[in-house]
Design a protein around this motif. Sequence first.
Motif, PDB file in Angstrom:
ATOM      1  N   ASP A 103       0.813  -0.850  35.512  1.00  0.00           N
ATOM      2  CA  ASP A 103       0.554  -0.591  34.099  1.00  0.00           C
ATOM      3  C   ASP A 103       1.457   0.498  33.544  1.00  0.00           C
ATOM      4  O   ASP A 103       1.123   1.176  32.566  1.00  0.00           O
ATOM      5  CB  ASP A 103      -0.918  -0.196  33.891  1.00  0.00           C
ATOM      6  CG  ASP A 103      -1.854  -1.385  34.004  1.00  0.00           C
ATOM      7  OD1 ASP A 103      -1.364  -2.540  33.922  1.00  0.00           O
ATOM      8  OD2 ASP A 103      -3.059  -1.177  34.165  1.00  0.00           O
ATOM      9  N   PHE A 104       2.618   0.674  34.169  1.00  0.00           N
ATOM     10  CA  PHE A 104       3.595   1.672  33.750  1.00  0.00           C
ATOM     11  C   PHE A 104       4.967   1.010  33.718  1.00  0.00           C
ATOM     12  O   PHE A 104       5.259   0.156  34.552  1.00  0.00           O
ATOM     13  CB  PHE A 104       3.601   2.848  34.737  1.00  0.00           C
ATOM     14  CG  PHE A 104       4.404   4.021  34.273  1.00  0.00           C
ATOM     15  CD1 PHE A 104       3.901   4.896  33.329  1.00  0.00           C
ATOM     16  CD2 PHE A 104       5.666   4.257  34.780  1.00  0.00           C
ATOM     17  CE1 PHE A 104       4.645   5.987  32.890  1.00  0.00           C
ATOM     18  CE2 PHE A 104       6.426   5.334  34.358  1.00  0.00           C
ATOM     19  CZ  PHE A 104       5.905   6.208  33.411  1.00  0.00           C
ATOM     20  N   CYS A 155       9.323   5.853  28.641  1.00  0.00           N
ATOM     21  CA  CYS A 155       8.245   5.501  29.556  1.00  0.00           C
ATOM     22  C   CYS A 155       7.088   4.930  28.746  1.00  0.00           C
ATOM     23  O   CYS A 155       6.729   5.473  27.697  1.00  0.00           O
ATOM     24  CB  CYS A 155       7.782   6.727  30.339  1.00  0.00           C
ATOM     25  SG  CYS A 155       9.068   7.434  31.383  1.00  0.00           S
ATOM     26  N   TRP A 156       6.548   3.839  29.251  1.00  0.00           N
ATOM     27  CA  TRP A 156       5.467   3.115  28.575  1.00  0.00           C
ATOM     28  C   TRP A 156       4.283   2.979  29.525  1.00  0.00           C
ATOM     29  O   TRP A 156       4.473   2.806  30.728  1.00  0.00           O
ATOM     30  CB  TRP A 156       5.949   1.722  28.166  1.00  0.00           C
ATOM     31  CG  TRP A 156       7.059   1.745  27.163  1.00  0.00           C
ATOM     32  CD1 TRP A 156       8.375   2.017  27.396  1.00  0.00           C
ATOM     33  CD2 TRP A 156       6.943   1.508  25.763  1.00  0.00           C
ATOM     34  NE1 TRP A 156       9.092   1.952  26.229  1.00  0.00           N
ATOM     35  CE2 TRP A 156       8.230   1.633  25.205  1.00  0.00           C
ATOM     36  CE3 TRP A 156       5.877   1.182  24.925  1.00  0.00           C
ATOM     37  CZ2 TRP A 156       8.483   1.470  23.847  1.00  0.00           C
ATOM     38  CZ3 TRP A 156       6.123   1.007  23.576  1.00  0.00           C
ATOM     39  CH2 TRP A 156       7.409   1.150  23.045  1.00  0.00           C
ATOM     40  N   ALA A 157       3.090   3.052  28.973  1.00  0.00           N
ATOM     41  CA  ALA A 157       1.872   2.856  29.763  1.00  0.00           C
ATOM     42  C   ALA A 157       1.011   1.803  29.069  1.00  0.00           C
ATOM     43  O   ALA A 157       0.910   1.786  27.839  1.00  0.00           O
ATOM     44  CB  ALA A 157       1.100   4.162  29.897  1.00  0.00           C
ATOM     45  N   LYS A 158       0.421   0.943  29.874  1.00  0.00           N
ATOM     46  CA  LYS A 158      -0.482  -0.072  29.323  1.00  0.00           C
ATOM     47  C   LYS A 158      -1.870   0.566  29.231  1.00  0.00           C
ATOM     48  O   LYS A 158      -2.468   0.933  30.243  1.00  0.00           O
ATOM     49  CB  LYS A 158      -0.512  -1.314  30.212  1.00  0.00           C
ATOM     50  CG  LYS A 158      -1.021  -2.535  29.500  1.00  0.00           C
ATOM     51  CD  LYS A 158      -0.769  -3.767  30.356  1.00  0.00           C
ATOM     52  CE  LYS A 158      -0.718  -4.997  29.481  1.00  0.00           C
ATOM     53  NZ  LYS A 158      -0.453  -6.186  30.285  1.00  0.00           N
ATOM     54  N   GLN A 159      -2.330   0.727  28.001  1.00  0.00           N
ATOM     55  CA  GLN A 159      -3.614   1.365  27.731  1.00  0.00           C
ATOM     56  C   GLN A 159      -4.481   0.416  26.920  1.00  0.00           C
ATOM     57  O   GLN A 159      -4.069  -0.017  25.843  1.00  0.00           O
ATOM     58  CB  GLN A 159      -3.417   2.685  26.973  1.00  0.00           C
ATOM     59  CG  GLN A 159      -2.565   3.684  27.730  1.00  0.00           C
ATOM     60  CD  GLN A 159      -2.286   4.950  26.946  1.00  0.00           C
ATOM     61  OE1 GLN A 159      -2.628   5.078  25.775  1.00  0.00           O
ATOM     62  NE2 GLN A 159      -1.640   5.901  27.591  1.00  0.00           N
ATOM     63  N   TRP A 215       0.791  -1.983  25.458  1.00  0.00           N
ATOM     64  CA  TRP A 215       1.856  -1.091  25.899  1.00  0.00           C
ATOM     65  C   TRP A 215       2.096  -0.047  24.814  1.00  0.00           C
ATOM     66  O   TRP A 215       2.299  -0.390  23.648  1.00  0.00           O
ATOM     67  CB  TRP A 215       3.137  -1.870  26.155  1.00  0.00           C
ATOM     68  CG  TRP A 215       3.109  -2.673  27.408  1.00  0.00           C
ATOM     69  CD1 TRP A 215       2.952  -4.025  27.512  1.00  0.00           C
ATOM     70  CD2 TRP A 215       3.237  -2.181  28.744  1.00  0.00           C
ATOM     71  NE1 TRP A 215       2.980  -4.404  28.830  1.00  0.00           N
ATOM     72  CE2 TRP A 215       3.152  -3.287  29.616  1.00  0.00           C
ATOM     73  CE3 TRP A 215       3.420  -0.917  29.298  1.00  0.00           C
ATOM     74  CZ2 TRP A 215       3.241  -3.165  30.995  1.00  0.00           C
ATOM     75  CZ3 TRP A 215       3.507  -0.786  30.678  1.00  0.00           C
ATOM     76  CH2 TRP A 215       3.423  -1.894  31.504  1.00  0.00           C
ATOM     77  N   VAL A 243       4.793   6.600  25.997  1.00  0.00           N
ATOM     78  CA  VAL A 243       4.173   7.874  26.347  1.00  0.00           C
ATOM     79  C   VAL A 243       5.212   9.009  26.463  1.00  0.00           C
ATOM     80  O   VAL A 243       4.853  10.165  26.374  1.00  0.00           O
ATOM     81  CB  VAL A 243       3.345   7.788  27.644  1.00  0.00           C
ATOM     82  CG1 VAL A 243       2.154   6.870  27.457  1.00  0.00           C
ATOM     83  CG2 VAL A 243       4.182   7.358  28.827  1.00  0.00           C
TER      84      VAL A 243
END
Length: 117
Positions: free
Chosen positions: A75-76, A100-104, A108, A111
């Motif tokens: 998830d990153f 940088c991306w995070a799946k929240q 996506w 972050v």
Amino acid sequence: MSNDLDELTTLNRDYVASVQNCDVKRFDEILAADFYCSNPDKSLVDRAGFLKQTAIPVTIRNLEAHDVKIRIIGDFAIIHASTSYTTADGKPAAGRYTDCWAKQNGRWLAVSAHVSR
């Protein structure tokens, strides 16, 4: 993972276009609440600071991303790319960025960003 790659590819294009077009609204949609950016001048800005600087009209034009590499780790995701653009005085210039991306909650969100010129 293919769907994630397609989504991140689109988000990366949106991110670059939003820089060029001072699109605060789009950034407001795709930045995480705890987003930070390391700017080329070595300053570190939080989400609010980034949105504020994005609202200032840019003097560059023809901003494009090249050699985009998207790495998905669960998830990153990390996106590396080079950029080319034209300065206000008409000279070609280049840089690099790492986002940088995070799946929240199934989405996506960016972050973190690091930009160099």
